[in-house]
Design an enzyme around this catalytic site. Structure first.
Site, PDB file in Angstrom:
ATOM      1  N   ASP A  26     -10.360 -14.679  67.447  1.00  0.00           N
ATOM      2  CA  ASP A  26      -9.892 -16.039  67.733  1.00  0.00           C
ATOM      3  C   ASP A  26      -9.782 -16.279  69.242  1.00  0.00           C
ATOM      4  OD1 ASP A  26      -9.100 -18.568  66.987  1.00  0.00           O
ATOM      5  OD2 ASP A  26      -6.987 -18.037  66.751  1.00  0.00           O
ATOM      6  N   GLY A  27      -9.956 -17.536  69.627  1.00  0.00           N
ATOM      7  CA  GLY A  27      -9.752 -17.917  71.023  1.00  0.00           C
ATOM      8  C   GLY A  27     -11.012 -18.340  71.760  1.00  0.00           C
ATOM      9  N   GLY A  29     -12.700 -21.135  71.527  1.00  0.00           N
ATOM     10  CA  GLY A  29     -12.622 -22.542  71.965  1.00  0.00           C
ATOM     11  C   GLY A  29     -11.779 -22.669  73.218  1.00  0.00           C
ATOM     12  N   ARG A  30     -10.625 -21.996  73.244  1.00  0.00           N
ATOM     13  CA  ARG A  30      -9.753 -22.080  74.428  1.00  0.00           C
ATOM     14  C   ARG A  30     -10.405 -21.423  75.643  1.00  0.00           C
ATOM     15  NH1 ARG A  30      -4.940 -19.568  71.363  1.00  0.00           N
ATOM     16  NH2 ARG A  30      -6.576 -19.359  69.787  1.00  0.00           N
ATOM     17  N   ARG A  39     -16.949 -26.065  73.225  1.00  0.00           N
ATOM     18  CA  ARG A  39     -16.450 -24.946  72.421  1.00  0.00           C
ATOM     19  C   ARG A  39     -17.557 -23.972  72.016  1.00  0.00           C
ATOM     20  NH1 ARG A  39     -11.562 -25.354  70.156  1.00  0.00           N
ATOM     21  NH2 ARG A  39     -12.288 -24.196  68.358  1.00  0.00           N
ATOM     22  N   HIS A  43     -18.200 -19.697  71.651  1.00  0.00           N
ATOM     23  CA  HIS A  43     -18.702 -18.932  70.498  1.00  0.00           C
ATOM     24  C   HIS A  43     -19.891 -18.055  70.907  1.00  0.00           C
ATOM     25  CE1 HIS A  43     -15.951 -21.089  68.054  1.00  0.00           C
ATOM     26  NE2 HIS A  43     -16.605 -22.229  68.047  1.00  0.00           N
ATOM     27  N   LEU A 137     -22.124   3.048  61.471  1.00  0.00           N
ATOM     28  CA  LEU A 137     -20.999   2.129  61.215  1.00  0.00           C
ATOM     29  C   LEU A 137     -21.423   0.984  60.286  1.00  0.00           C
ATOM     30  CD1 LEU A 137     -18.445   0.788  63.742  1.00  0.00           C
ATOM     31  CD2 LEU A 137     -19.867  -0.853  62.518  1.00  0.00           C
ATOM     32  N   ARG A 190      -5.798  -9.362  65.648  1.00  0.00           N
ATOM     33  CA  ARG A 190      -6.087 -10.779  65.862  1.00  0.00           C
ATOM     34  C   ARG A 190      -5.948 -11.072  67.342  1.00  0.00           C
ATOM     35  NH1 ARG A 190      -5.222 -16.204  62.485  1.00  0.00           N
ATOM     36  NH2 ARG A 190      -6.051 -17.618  64.041  1.00  0.00           N
TER      37      ARG A 190
HETATM   38  C1  IPE Z   1      -9.569 -17.938  62.008  1.00  0.00           C
HETATM   39  O1  IPE Z   1      -9.404 -18.662  63.153  1.00  0.00           O
HETATM   40  C2  IPE Z   1     -11.026 -17.952  61.576  1.00  0.00           C
HETATM   41  C3  IPE Z   1     -11.940 -17.185  62.404  1.00  0.00           C
HETATM   42  C4  IPE Z   1     -11.641 -16.476  63.465  1.00  0.00           C
HETATM   43  C5  IPE Z   1     -13.306 -17.201  61.954  1.00  0.00           C
HETATM   44  P1  IPE Z   1      -8.994 -20.203  63.137  1.00  0.00           P
HETATM   45  O2  IPE Z   1      -8.943 -20.617  64.562  1.00  0.00           O
HETATM   46  O3  IPE Z   1      -9.900 -20.965  62.246  1.00  0.00           O
HETATM   47  O4  IPE Z   1      -7.550 -20.158  62.489  1.00  0.00           O
HETATM   48  P2  IPE Z   1      -6.346 -21.202  62.581  1.00  0.00           P
HETATM   49  O5  IPE Z   1      -6.901 -22.549  62.226  1.00  0.00           O
HETATM   50  O6  IPE Z   1      -5.830 -21.156  63.985  1.00  0.00           O
HETATM   51  O7  IPE Z   1      -5.332 -20.702  61.606  1.00  0.00           O
HETATM   52  C1  IPE Z   2     -12.510 -18.411  66.687  1.00  0.00           C
HETATM   53  O1  IPE Z   2     -12.311 -19.123  67.843  1.00  0.00           O
HETATM   54  C2  IPE Z   2     -13.931 -18.478  66.209  1.00  0.00           C
HETATM   55  C3  IPE Z   2     -14.127 -19.290  65.002  1.00  0.00           C
HETATM   56  C4  IPE Z   2     -13.195 -19.835  64.288  1.00  0.00           C
HETATM   57  C5  IPE Z   2     -15.492 -19.465  64.580  1.00  0.00           C
HETATM   58  P1  IPE Z   2     -11.795 -20.616  67.786  1.00  0.00           P
HETATM   59  O2  IPE Z   2     -12.960 -21.523  67.791  1.00  0.00           O
HETATM   60  O3  IPE Z   2     -10.834 -20.812  66.671  1.00  0.00           O
HETATM   61  O4  IPE Z   2     -11.047 -20.722  69.173  1.00  0.00           O
HETATM   62  P2  IPE Z   2      -9.675 -21.465  69.470  1.00  0.00           P
HETATM   63  O5  IPE Z   2      -8.640 -20.859  68.547  1.00  0.00           O
HETATM   64  O6  IPE Z   2      -9.893 -22.911  69.208  1.00  0.00           O
HETATM   65  O7  IPE Z   2      -9.417 -21.159  70.904  1.00  0.00           O
HETATM   66 MG    MG Z   3      -8.846 -20.574  66.521  1.00  0.00          MG
END
Ligand code: IPE
Ligand code: IPE
Ligand code: MG
Length: 256
Positions: A26-27, A29-30, A39, A43, A137, A190
């Site tokens: 996660d993260g 987008g930020r 965003r 990715h 792996l 996470r």
């Molecule tokens: C969880 O992240 C899904 C993936 C990393 C693929 P999200 O960003 O979608 O989760 P929430 O919405 O913050 O719970």
């Molecule tokens: C996780 O990063 C990747 C996917 C859900 C595909 P996010 O896209 O959720 O990034 P944030 O949480 O918005 O920073």
């Molecule tokens: Mg996220």
């Protein structure tokens, strides 16, 4: 206890290294927003991070790595982001599949493939087929995956296979879950600072150790992985029992 590194040489896993690591990446987008970029840019970098982490896990003797790449709920995102993520599957497979296959990585995909486009389905099928016999792996990509979906699909398939409902058990259902090819995760990581599961491996995480970090996924590196593994090594796993040597299970075996 013996895995094969990405370079193809056997690596013996010490007991303090988890056999199966599952990651909510996660993260992205930020990370992109901090750079005033769209965003999807985050990715793209996130995908490069996955490739590095596969190597780092293999070289430490981790045998199974499961990464959450697209959740059942991620369809709620703007069309442009969803199509960017789907396109990244095609880019990732064409850019990295040959190399991963050569390095002995076995690829599995967990998730509902029936609703993704034909191109994406074919890319995942190709990745699985090309690496099916590899012994290094095992990388499982959770794609259009949700823990609740997984439990429901396992029940449906178990019943359709003729298992009588009264004989359904945890063991039987485990054989139909999307990660039937892997032991339960030992370590859950996470990134991105949120402290939640977000519908990841609800069934399989029953006794996983949890590690949360504020590090945004594209910044995750070998030092972060080592921090997570060190945190894991410091945990005392009891699986509902009592600590070995200290209580009735080890002293009189079959007590209480
Ligand atoms: C969880 O992240 C899904 C993936 C990393 C693929 P999200 O960003 O979608 O989760 P929430 O919405 O913050 O719970
Ligand atoms: C996780 O990063 C990747 C996917 C859900 C595909 P996010 O896209 O959720 O990034 P944030 O949480 O918005 O920073
Ligand atoms: Mg996220």
């Amino acid at each position: 206890m013996t895995a094969v590194s990405a370079a193809g040489s056997p690596v013996t896993r010490s007991a303090s290294v988890p056999r199966h690591v599952a990651i909510v990446m996660d993260g992205n987008g930020r990370w992109a927003r901090k750079r005033f970029m769209p965003r999807v840019f985050g990715h793209k970098f996130g995908m490069e991070t996955v490739v590095k982490v596969i190597d780092d896990c293999a070289s430490r003797g981790v045998e199974y790595l499961t990464v959450y790449a697209f959740s059942s709920e991620n369809w709620k995102r703007p069309d442009e982001e969803v199509s960017g993520l789907m396109n990244l599957v095609l880019v990732g497979v064409s850019k990295y599949l040959q190399r991963l296959a050569k390095d002995g990585i076995r690829i599995k995909v967990a998730g509902d493939r029936s609703v993704v486009s034909e191109k994406v389905r074919q890319a995942w099928n190709e990745a699985e087929a090309l690496t099916a016999k590899n012994t290094g792996l095992t990388l499982t990509v959770a794609f259009n995956y949700g823990g609740r979906w997984d439990i429901v699909q396992a029940c449906k398939r178990a019943l359709a296979d003729g298992n009588p409902p009264e004989l359904l058990s945890e063991d039987v259902l485990s054989r139909y879950m999307a990660l039937a090819h892997a032991p339960d995760p030992d370590l859950f990581i996470r990134t991105g600072g949120e402290v939640r599961v977000s519908n990841f491996l609800l069934w399989q995480l029953a006794y996983a150790e949890f590690h949360f970090t504020d590090c945004l996924w594209p910044d995750f590196d070998v030092a972060e992985l080592d921090k997570a593994i060190a945190a894991y090594a410091s945990r005392d796993r009891r699986f509902g029992g009592v600590k070995e040597g200290a209580g009735p299970i080890s002293t009189n075996g079959a007590s209480a």
